[in-house]
Motif scaffolding. Sequence first.
Motif, PDB file in Angstrom:
ATOM      1  N   VAL A 129      -7.074  12.250  -5.163  1.00 27.76           N
ATOM      2  CA  VAL A 129      -6.156  11.458  -4.360  1.00 27.76           C
ATOM      3  C   VAL A 129      -6.024  10.129  -5.088  1.00 27.76           C
ATOM      4  O   VAL A 129      -7.020   9.436  -5.302  1.00 27.76           O
ATOM      5  CB  VAL A 129      -6.674  11.245  -2.922  1.00 27.76           C
ATOM      6  N   THR A 130      -4.828   9.775  -5.518  1.00 27.05           N
ATOM      7  CA  THR A 130      -4.640   8.614  -6.376  1.00 27.05           C
ATOM      8  C   THR A 130      -4.133   7.415  -5.589  1.00 27.05           C
ATOM      9  O   THR A 130      -3.409   7.551  -4.608  1.00 27.05           O
ATOM     10  CB  THR A 130      -3.648   8.935  -7.509  1.00 27.05           C
ATOM     11  N   VAL A 131      -4.525   6.224  -6.065  1.00 26.74           N
ATOM     12  CA  VAL A 131      -4.161   4.969  -5.416  1.00 26.74           C
ATOM     13  C   VAL A 131      -3.785   3.958  -6.490  1.00 26.74           C
ATOM     14  O   VAL A 131      -4.437   3.886  -7.534  1.00 26.74           O
ATOM     15  CB  VAL A 131      -5.341   4.391  -4.595  1.00 26.74           C
ATOM     16  N   VAL A 132      -2.766   3.165  -6.217  1.00 21.72           N
ATOM     17  CA  VAL A 132      -2.439   2.018  -7.064  1.00 21.72           C
ATOM     18  C   VAL A 132      -2.621   0.750  -6.230  1.00 21.72           C
ATOM     19  O   VAL A 132      -1.984   0.599  -5.182  1.00 21.72           O
ATOM     20  CB  VAL A 132      -1.001   2.069  -7.604  1.00 21.72           C
ATOM     21  N   CYS A 133      -3.519  -0.129  -6.694  1.00 26.26           N
ATOM     22  CA  CYS A 133      -3.793  -1.401  -6.025  1.00 26.26           C
ATOM     23  C   CYS A 133      -3.405  -2.564  -6.927  1.00 26.26           C
ATOM     24  O   CYS A 133      -3.279  -2.408  -8.143  1.00 26.26           O
ATOM     25  CB  CYS A 133      -5.283  -1.530  -5.690  1.00 26.26           C
TER      26      CYS A 133
END
Length: 234
Positions: free
Chosen positions: A56-60
């Motif tokens: 599950v990918t996230v961009v912060c």
Amino acid sequence: MRTVVVTDPPRADVGDAEKLGEYGVATVHEALGRVGYLGPEYRPAWSGARIGGTAVTVVCWPGDNLMIHVAVEQCRPGDVLVVATNSPTTDGLFGELFATALAQRGVRGVVLASGVRDVVELREMGFPAWARAVSAQGSVKATAGAVNVPVVLGGQVIHPGDVVLGDDDGVMVVPRADVPRALTAGQARLDKEAVNRAAFQQGELGLDRYGLREKLPDFGIEYLSYEKWAEDQR
């Protein structure tokens, strides 16, 4: 960047991901032709963990973990949370409380392009984490990013649903479509290593087992007695 949360992306089989995790990062990396490795910067927060799960990918944004809070809801059992940032940072975006929430949802671990903190607590609760740094630096929750979009960590493109492996040797990604090949090639490599290990335990040398001895002259390698070597130094 589009501030979007993509829900229910296709995932690799959780059982296949777990099996690849058992094979280990070095084995699968070699078996696939030395691809997928995120590099030596990604180190475990504590040693001994070994996982394989679906990304599950996230961009912060740097110093901002808002989107990790958003991403927790999208996680299922067998997932690995993969956190990228849109510019380099070592801020500690992840710690014990996030790990508690993810563990409750059956998440197997986290990989961060930033920093991690609460290392003692993570070790005590047995929640695996890999990061580029350990940092107590805190964060805010003020800027939108994205969840379940392709991200790049360590030069490797990771899509949601790809398999992510982590152990003491580091982290690697196996594209979802490449999982069947990774399973076959990984098992073949394990079998080959078992045969070689048995030979080495019997005293055989790698020089002979791998057919290297006859190639040494091609590398210009000479064998000299100490007396001859000492004489040549005069």
